[in-house]
Design an enzyme around this catalytic site. Structure first.
Site, PDB file in Angstrom:
ATOM      1  N   VAL A  12       0.892  -1.048   0.000  1.00  0.00           N
ATOM      2  CA  VAL A  12      -0.180   0.117  -0.187  1.00  0.00           C
ATOM      3  C   VAL A  12       0.947   1.493   0.179  1.00  0.00           C
ATOM      4  CG1 VAL A  12      -1.748   1.330   1.320  1.00  0.00           C
ATOM      5  CG2 VAL A  12      -1.725  -1.174   1.165  1.00  0.00           C
ATOM      6  N   GLU A 154      -7.721   2.508   1.081  1.00  0.00           N
ATOM      7  CA  GLU A 154      -7.320   1.992  -0.094  1.00  0.00           C
ATOM      8  C   GLU A 154      -8.294   0.878  -0.538  1.00  0.00           C
ATOM      9  OE1 GLU A 154      -5.629  -0.777  -0.743  1.00  0.00           O
ATOM     10  OE2 GLU A 154      -5.393  -1.742   1.179  1.00  0.00           O
ATOM     11  N   PHE A 252     -15.835 -11.056  -9.205  1.00  0.00           N
ATOM     12  CA  PHE A 252     -15.766 -11.736  -8.103  1.00  0.00           C
ATOM     13  C   PHE A 252     -16.816 -13.018  -7.645  1.00  0.00           C
ATOM     14  CE2 PHE A 252     -12.484  -9.715  -5.415  1.00  0.00           C
ATOM     15  CZ  PHE A 252     -11.795  -9.106  -6.257  1.00  0.00           C
ATOM     16  N   LEU A 253     -16.999 -13.308  -9.044  1.00  0.00           N
ATOM     17  CA  LEU A 253     -17.980 -14.481  -9.126  1.00  0.00           C
ATOM     18  C   LEU A 253     -17.195 -15.695  -9.565  1.00  0.00           C
ATOM     19  CD1 LEU A 253     -21.318 -13.329  -9.940  1.00  0.00           C
ATOM     20  CD2 LEU A 253     -20.679 -13.726  -7.816  1.00  0.00           C
ATOM     21  N   ALA A 255     -15.691 -18.947  -9.084  1.00  0.00           N
ATOM     22  CA  ALA A 255     -15.588 -20.105  -8.074  1.00  0.00           C
ATOM     23  C   ALA A 255     -14.225 -20.702  -8.109  1.00  0.00           C
ATOM     24  CB  ALA A 255     -16.592 -21.122  -8.419  1.00  0.00           C
ATOM     25  N   GLY A 256     -13.757 -21.073  -7.239  1.00  0.00           N
ATOM     26  CA  GLY A 256     -12.454 -21.930  -6.942  1.00  0.00           C
ATOM     27  C   GLY A 256     -11.955 -21.969  -5.598  1.00  0.00           C
ATOM     28  N   CYS A 263      -5.581  -9.074   3.008  1.00  0.00           N
ATOM     29  CA  CYS A 263      -6.512  -8.471   3.418  1.00  0.00           C
ATOM     30  C   CYS A 263      -8.098  -9.092   3.757  1.00  0.00           C
ATOM     31  CB  CYS A 263      -6.812  -7.583   2.149  1.00  0.00           C
ATOM     32  SG  CYS A 263      -5.546  -6.697   1.578  1.00  0.00           S
ATOM     33  N   LYS A 266      -8.021 -11.148   6.916  1.00  0.00           N
ATOM     34  CA  LYS A 266      -7.856 -10.371   8.192  1.00  0.00           C
ATOM     35  C   LYS A 266      -8.927  -9.401   8.389  1.00  0.00           C
ATOM     36  CE  LYS A 266      -4.830  -6.907   7.335  1.00  0.00           C
ATOM     37  NZ  LYS A 266      -5.510  -5.690   7.414  1.00  0.00           N
ATOM     38  N   ARG A 333       0.474 -14.451   1.788  1.00  0.00           N
ATOM     39  CA  ARG A 333      -0.043 -14.361   3.140  1.00  0.00           C
ATOM     40  C   ARG A 333      -1.457 -14.978   2.886  1.00  0.00           C
ATOM     41  NH1 ARG A 333       0.917  -8.211   4.387  1.00  0.00           N
ATOM     42  NH2 ARG A 333       1.327  -8.280   2.034  1.00  0.00           N
TER      43      ARG A 333
END
Ligand code: UGA
Length: 477
Positions: A12, A154, A252-253, A255-256, A263, A266, A333
Site C-alpha cells: 500500500v 485504500e 468476483f464470481l 468459483a475456486g 486483506c 484479516k 499471506r
C-alpha cells in the site's frame, strides 16, 4: 506540488507514495526496516508489483521520490503524512494489531514542527481515526500545533495496484475536520474519480464493508459451485448468466479455492470481532469464513477420492501449480497453497511445486517444508499421479495439457487434474488424457470424484447428498 511523507513501504505505502510522486508531488517514503530502504535506495523493489518499478525509477530520477528510515528526516516540512503500516491480526487471533500504527503516530508526533494532516491509509478498525489523533496529541512536543486526521481507505488490489491507484472507482475520505478532508481531496483531483467525504467512522466502515461484500460474493459463488456439482450445472456459466444482471455484476464470481491474501481473511475476521464486541453476532460473515475454509479442503478431498479414497495420497507424487494467493503477486499471506500443501504433506504425498514468482517467498516463510521446487510447470508435473492448480496465473491457462500429461506417471484412468481455478474445461482436459475435476462444473464429475473404488453410483457422497436434499425438500412440502 505538495510535500508528502508516506510511512510504511509495503504494497500500500510504496504504491501510494510512488503514484503520488508520479502525479507531481514531492514524496518521501519512510520505513523503519533498514533493509527495505537500502534496497529501495539501490533501485531495487522489496515487493513484486507489476508497473511499479518503472514509476519508482522515473520519480526517483526526477527527484520527486526519496526514501528514509528516519522520522526526523521524513516528517519536518511535509504537508501530508500517510500512515500505511501493516495492521496484522492481533495476538487474540481476531482483532487488528494496531501497535505499528500507534508507534508511527508517536514517532510522527515527536518529530512534528508544524501543522499537518495525517491520513490513515492502512485498514484500521472503526474508531482508529480517534485513536491516531489521541496518540499524536499525547506525544506532541509543541501542543499548539494543529494535527487533523483523515481516514482514506485504500481499495488497491495487489498485482494491479498501480492501475487501481490511477483508475479508482471512488476516493473515500472521512474526518471530523472538513477542511482537512477537502485538502486531501485536492491530492486526488487529477485522477477524476468520484470523491466521497464522510465522517471518520463511516469511511473506516466503508472499507470493511467493501471487503466483506467482495468476500461474500466469493463464498456465495463457491457455495453455488458445490450445489452445481450436485445438480449438474456449470458454475462458470451460472456466474456469466448472473453477471449480465447489472444489479449483480460478473466481478468476483469466480468459483475456486477461495480467497486468501493479506486483506480479506484479516479484515473479515476483524469485522466479525468488532461486531461481536458491540454485542452483534455476525451470522453472514461467519458463514463466509467457514465456506472459504472448506473450499481449500475440497481440492485435497477430491484428489484423494479420485486416486482411490482414504490414504491414497501416501507415497504419491503430487504437483501443486501456484503458491501465491492470486496471480501477479509474490505474496503468500493466507494463500490457499499453504493449507493445501500442508494437508498433502500430512497425507504422505511428495509435493512438487512451481510458481512464476512466489518460490522465494515460500522458501522464506515455510523453511521446513519438504517440497521440491521446480523450474517450470512441466518439471513440476513430471512423474506425478495428480496435479492441483491453486493459483489463477495467466500462464497456467496457456499450458499445453497434452504435453503435461505426457510426462506424468501412468495411473489407471489417467492422472488427475484438480483445476482449482477453473482455467480449463473438462473436454479439453479429458482429450489430453486427464481425469479432470473443476470446481462446480457439474454433477457427473462430482459423482466421479466422490465415488470410491467399488462403490455404486447411487452410493456416492454426491448422490447421497442429492437424495438427502430431495428428501428434505419433500419433507418441507
Ligand atoms: C482486496 C480488494 O480487492 C481490494 O479492493 C482491497 O484494497 C484489498 O483487498 C485490501 O484490502 O487491501 P487483494 O487482496 O489484493 O485486494 O486481492 P483480490 O484481487 O481482491 O483477491 C483476493 C482473493 O480472492 C484472491 O485469493 C483471489 O484468488 C480470490 N478471488 C477473487 C476468488 O477466489 N474469486 C474471485 O472471483 C475473485
Amino acid at each position: 506540488m505538495k510535500r508528502i511523507c508516506v510511512v510504511g513501504t509495503g504494497y500500500v505505502g510504496l504504491v501510494t507514495g510512488a503514484c503520488l510522486a508520479d502525479l507531481g508531488n514531492s514524496v518521501i517514503c519512510l520505513d523503519i526496516v533498514d533493509e527495505k530502504i537500502e534496497r529501495l535506495r539501490a533501485g531495487e523493489l522489496p515487493i513484486f508489483e507489476p508497473g511499479l518499478d518503472a514509476i519508482v525509477r522515473r520519480t526517483v530520477a526526477a527527484k520527486r521520490l526519496s526514501f528514509t528510515t528516519d522520522y526526523s528526516e521524513g516528517v519536518p516540512g511535509v504537508d501530508y503524512i500517510f500512515i500505511a503500516v501493516n495492521t496484522p491480526t492481533g495476538p487474540d487471533g481476531a482483532g487488528a494489531d494496531m501497535s505499528h500504527v500507534e508507534d508511527a503516530a508517536k514517532s510522527i508526533a515527536e518529530n512534528l514542527t508544524h501543522d499537518v494532516i495525517v491520513i490513515n491509509k492502512s485498514t484500521m478498525p472503526v474508531g482508529s481515526g480517534n485513536l491516531v489523533s489521541q496518540r499524536i496529541h499525547e506525544h506532541l512536543r509543541d501542543t499548539s500545533l494543529k494535527v487533523s486526521v483523515v481516514s482514506n481507505p485504500e481499495f488497491l488490489r495487489e498485482g494491479v495496484a498501480v492501475h487501481d491507484f490511477k483508475n479508482p472507482d471512488r476516493i473515500v475520505l472521512g474526518s471530523t475536520d472538513r477542511d482537512a478532508a477537502d485538502a486531501v481531496a485536492k491530492l486526488y483531483l487529477p485522477l477524476r474519480a468520484p470523491i466521497m467525504i464522510t465522517n471518520l467512522y463511516t469511511a473506516e466502515m466503508i472499507k470493511y464493508a467493501s471487503n466483506a461484500f467482495l468476500a461474500t460474493k466469493i463464498s456465495f459463488i463457491n457455495e453455488m459451485a458445490r450445489i452445481c456439482d450436485l445438480l449438474g450445472a456449470d458454475v462458470t456459466e451460472v456466474a456469466e448468466g448472473m453477471g449480465y444482471d447489472k444489479r449483480i455484476g460478473r466481478a468476483f464470481l469466480n468459483a475456486g479455492l477461495g480467497y486468501g491474501g493479506s486483506c480479506f481473511p484479516k479484515d473479515i475476521k476483524a469485522l466479525a470481532f468488532m461486531a461481536d464486541e458491540v454485542g452483534l453476532h455476525p451470522q453472514l460473515i461467519e458463514a463466509v469464513m467457514k465456506i472459504n475454509h472448506d473450499q481449500r479442503r475440497l481440492a485435497v478431498e477430491r484428489l484423494e477420492a479420485a486416486l482411490g479414497g482414504s490414504d491414497s495420497l501416501r507415497g504419491k507424487n503430487i504437483a501443486v501449480l501456484g503458491l501465491a494467493f492470486k496471480d501477479n503477486t509474490d505474496d503468500m499471506r493466507e494463500a490457499p497453497a499453504i493449507d493445501i500443501i500442508n494437508w498433502l504433506i500430512e497425507a504422505g504425498a511428495n509435493v512438487h511445486t512451481y510458481d512464476p514468482v512466489a518460490v522465494e517467498t515460500a522458501q522464506r516463510i515455510q523453511p521446513d517444508w519438504q517440497v521440491r521446487y521446480c523450474d517450470d510447470e512441466l518439471a513440476a508435473v513430471t512423474g506425478c499421479q495428480g496435479v492441483i492448480i491453486v493459483t489463477e496465473w495467466k500462464r497456467f491457462r496457456e499450458l499445453n495439457l497434452a504435453e503435461l500429461r505426457a510426462v506424468m506417471a501412468e495411473v489407471e484412468g489417467g492422472p488427475v487434474l484438480i483445476d482449482g481455478r477453473n482455467l480449463f474445461n473438462a473436454e479439453e482436459a479429458t482429450i489430453a488424457g486427464f481425469r479432470y475435476f473443476g470446481i462446480g462444473r457439474g454433477v457427473e464429475r462430482a459423482r466421479g470424484v466422490t465415488r470410491s473404488r467399488g462403490e455404486k453410483r447411487s452410493d456416492t457422497k454426491a448422490a447421497r447428498n442429492l437424495h438427502k436434499y430431495n428428501g428434505d425438500l419433500r419433507e418441507q412440502q
